[in-house]
Motif scaffolding. Structure first.
Motif, short mmCIF file in Angstrom:
data_model
loop_
_atom_site.label_atom_id
_atom_site.label_comp_id
_atom_site.label_asym_id
_atom_site.label_seq_id
_atom_site.Cartn_x
_atom_site.Cartn_y
_atom_site.Cartn_z
N UNK A 53 0.85 -1.19 0.00
CA UNK A 53 0.00 0.00 0.00
C UNK A 53 0.89 1.25 0.00
N UNK A 54 1.32 1.65 -1.20
CA UNK A 54 2.22 2.79 -1.32
C UNK A 54 1.59 4.09 -0.80
N UNK A 55 0.35 4.43 -1.21
CA UNK A 55 -0.25 5.65 -0.64
C UNK A 55 -0.36 5.60 0.88
N UNK B 130 1.63 3.98 2.93
CA UNK B 130 2.98 4.17 3.50
C UNK B 130 3.34 5.64 3.52
N UNK B 131 3.07 6.34 2.40
CA UNK B 131 3.41 7.76 2.31
C UNK B 131 2.63 8.57 3.34
N UNK B 132 1.33 8.30 3.44
CA UNK B 132 0.48 9.07 4.34
C UNK B 132 0.85 8.84 5.81
N UNK B 133 1.06 7.57 6.19
CA UNK B 133 1.39 7.30 7.58
C UNK B 133 2.78 7.81 7.94
N UNK C 150 -5.51 11.46 9.30
CA UNK C 150 -6.94 11.43 9.01
C UNK C 150 -7.20 11.03 7.57
N UNK C 151 -6.39 11.57 6.66
CA UNK C 151 -6.51 11.19 5.25
C UNK C 151 -6.21 9.70 5.08
N UNK C 152 -5.20 9.22 5.80
CA UNK C 152 -4.90 7.79 5.71
C UNK C 152 -6.08 6.96 6.20
N UNK C 153 -6.70 7.39 7.29
CA UNK C 153 -7.84 6.63 7.82
C UNK C 153 -8.94 6.53 6.77
N UNK C 154 -9.22 7.62 6.08
CA UNK C 154 -10.22 7.59 5.01
C UNK C 154 -9.78 6.68 3.87
N UNK C 155 -8.51 6.74 3.54
CA UNK C 155 -7.98 5.89 2.47
C UNK C 155 -8.07 4.41 2.85
N UNK C 156 -7.73 4.09 4.09
CA UNK C 156 -7.74 2.69 4.52
C UNK C 156 -9.15 2.10 4.51
N UNK D 57 -2.69 -0.65 7.25
CA UNK D 57 -3.23 -1.02 8.56
C UNK D 57 -4.65 -1.52 8.36
N UNK D 58 -4.92 -2.72 8.85
CA UNK D 58 -6.25 -3.29 8.77
C UNK D 58 -7.12 -2.66 9.87
N UNK D 59 -8.04 -1.80 9.47
CA UNK D 59 -8.85 -1.10 10.47
C UNK D 59 -9.77 -2.03 11.24
#
Length: 584
Positions: A281-283, A285-288, A324-330, A338-340
């Motif tokens: 998950x490249x996006x 990784x970048x976001x986190x 927050x953006x990562x949470x929306x992406x995930x 990250x498996x929510x």
């Protein structure tokens, strides 16, 4: 009939696949040890489901019953194949010893640098800002790479990555030892952060992969002690080496341990197949990475710029936005970093939260105690390291008692007792006076150490037990990233409380403005000025600041008790599937 059959088939397929059937028996095990079972299952299921969905058999209802029976038998045969092929590797405790050696160098490196800062300021002509970046470079790189390191461990297997991380750590230690400028040392410290970012989560994930549930708590205790034993060793070894050798020797002591760790990991830790099917998950990784680096720097910056600075507030805000953006992406992507769904587990969520809170208190304690020992009680760096040993001794005793209590009373009771002991120790410490000797301090410090043994191993174990085996690496990295942010936040907040209380009680009347500014920086700086009256004032002001800091930690312990009572399960349910096979 066709619609009804399709619906029934899909419901049953979802039930088998999604709720604890095939993958929850650990597809990794089947692929690694019994690939023929996995292939046979896949072919059978695809063929049978096709027959059902297309209606190519005369009796849909009868074939659905056959399908269900066949799937059940196949799942049973798969479990039997796995369990007969699976035996716990007899080297697993030796492998844990190999991991422990690898982890000691990390704990050692975290504290040994502090002893050398005055020498580095002189020999490398480092400014105050550069001295701070010797630590910050390591911390920021560690924060940015923990989660990607866990994902890569899941995908490629932990052993090879741990070997590579040890090599990086060893080379970076040598680079630190022979650095000729502050910039070189900062770069080498960043490389140390790369090695640590892989070693910490991957070694933790091996606890889930190597040990049966009944053994995992004991293994977790040993793993945590290996993480912690380097904390008092750093000042002990660092102080002795600086008295006898060049400052670079404090980094060279890592090399023998790294060499031993390389041999031990290569020989004792078995190879395990990763999950090559997992997408990177490249996006994510970048976001986190951006979020954790920004957030961590936002908590570090107040030490240099103050809480009201753009660096501090901007870092925190930017970090929260990225996460927050990562949470929306995930929530949208099929295979996120990250498996929510992990957060639906009370064990994982509250185990991670409470472990983070315990780390917050522990890091705060380790922040104030060396200053108390040196600035108030007159100890040198070596003696300060010796005086930290009761924390480790208390942790050992607490973890051993908690291990037995956990089996009888469950996680909730054990952790509540642990945080209650922490509260008692912190309250006693909050009444410290300038004239108190080390004997009084050792009592409450030991009590807090016992409380850490009661809380950290059970909480980490509870969170680890909730991880699916195929996400052991990324899940462990998430637990450690939370603790890392919690520890950084602990130093930032408790350091601010300590400094504010210290400065409010420090008497600098009669001092020149420049000397007054130096005295306000720290108690050690005030004592170095050499004025007897200022020394007494600085010691009294520091003890007052420490008392206030310990009251804040006490309040945190009360909150932790409430959370444990309200959200922790009474008993930890251990799934019988959590046994894995490993390649020799």
């Amino acid at each position: 009939m066709a619609d009804w059959l399709t619906k029934q088939s899909r419901q049953y397929a979802e039930q088998v696949i999604g709720s604890g059937g095939y993958p929850h028996l650990s597809r990794m095990m089947v692929q690694a040890e019994t690939p023929h079972v996995a292939d046979r299952f896949d072919r059978l299921f695809a063929r049978s489901l096709e027959h059902v969905l297309t209606g190519s058999r005369p009796s849909g209802t009868r074939h659905l019953a056959i399908l269900r029976s066949t799937l059940k038998l196949e799942l049973i045969s798969e479990r039997c194949a796995v369990m007969t092929a699976t035996t716990l590797d007899p080297r697993r405790w030796w492998a844990l010893g190999a991991m422990s050696i690898s982890l000691i160098v990390i704990g050692l490196d975290l504290t040994v640098l502090n002893v050398a800062l005055p020498t580095l300021a002189t020999d490398l002509k480092a400014s105050t800002s550069q001295l701070q970046w010797f630590a910050n470079a390591y911390t920021l790189v560690l924060a940015s790479l923990l989660l990607p390191a866990g994902l890569l461990g899941d995908r490629f297997g932990p052993k090879r990555l741990m070997l590579g991380a040890l090599v990086v750590f060893g080379l970076a230690s040598a680079a630190c030892a022979f650095a000729n400028s502050p910039g070189q040392l900062i770069a080498a410290r960043a490389a140390l952060g790369v090695g640590s970012a892989f070693l910490i989560p991957l070694s933790m994930s091996l606890l889930n992969l190597l040990f049966a549930p009944a053994e995992r708590q004991r293994a977790m205790t040993i793993w945590l002690m290996a993480n912690s034993i380097g904390i008092p060793l750093g000042p002990l070894l660092g102080g002795w080496l600086l008295d006898h050798y060049r400052w670079g020797s404090i980094f060279l002591i890592n090399l023998p341990l790294v060499a031993i760790g390389l041999v031990a990991v290569a020989l004792l830790i078995p190879s395990m197949a990763g999950h090559r099917s997992r997408r990177i998950d490249v996006p994510g990784i970048v976001l986190t990475a951006a979020g954790l680096v920004s957030l961590t720097y936002g908590f570090i910056a107040p030490g240099e710029h103050g809480w009201g600075s753009a660096w501090a507030l901007g870092g925190i805000v930017v970090g929260v936005v990225f996460l927050t953006v990562f949470w929306a992406w995930a929530r949208r992507t099929a295979d996120p970093l990250i498996d929510l769904k992990l957060f639906k587990s009370a064990g994982f969520t509250w185990g991670t939260v409470l472990a983070t809170l315990a780390s917050f208190a522990l890091v705060g304690l380790l922040f104030v105690l060396p200053q108390l020992f040196q600035a108030v009680q007159g100890a040198d760096a070596f003696q300060a390291g010796l005086r930290l040993l009761p924390i480790i001794g208390g942790m050992l005793i607490g973890a051993k008692v908690a291990e037995r209590l956990l089996e009888r009373a469950g996680a909730r009771v054990t952790v509540v007792i642990g945080f209650s002991l922490m509260l008692a120790g912190l309250v006693i410490g909050a009444f410290t006076k300038v004239g108190d000797g080390y004997g009084v301090t050792a009592i409450w410090v030991s009590l807090v150490g016992v409380s850490i043994g009661f809380t950290l191993p059970p909480m980490n174990g509870l969170a680890l037990a909730a991880l699916p085996l195929e996400r052991s690496g990324s899940g462990s990295a998430l637990i450690q990233a939370s603790r890392q942010v919690g520890g950084t936040l602990g130093v930032a907040i408790l350091g601010t409380v300590l400094n504010a209380a210290y400065r409010s009680h420090l008497d600098v009347s009669g001092l020149p403005p420049a000397a007054a500014d130096v005295a306000r920086d720290s108690a050690s700086a005030a004592i170095a000025i050499g004025s007897p009256g200022l020394t007494r004032s600085a010691q009294a002001a520091f003890v007052h600041g420490m008392d206030v800091t310990l009251w804040v930690c006490s309040g945190l312990a009360v909150v932790s008790i409430g959370l444990a009572l309200g959200f922790l399960p009474r008993r930890t349910r251990v799934a019988d599937e959590q046994v894995v096979t490993i390649d020799a």
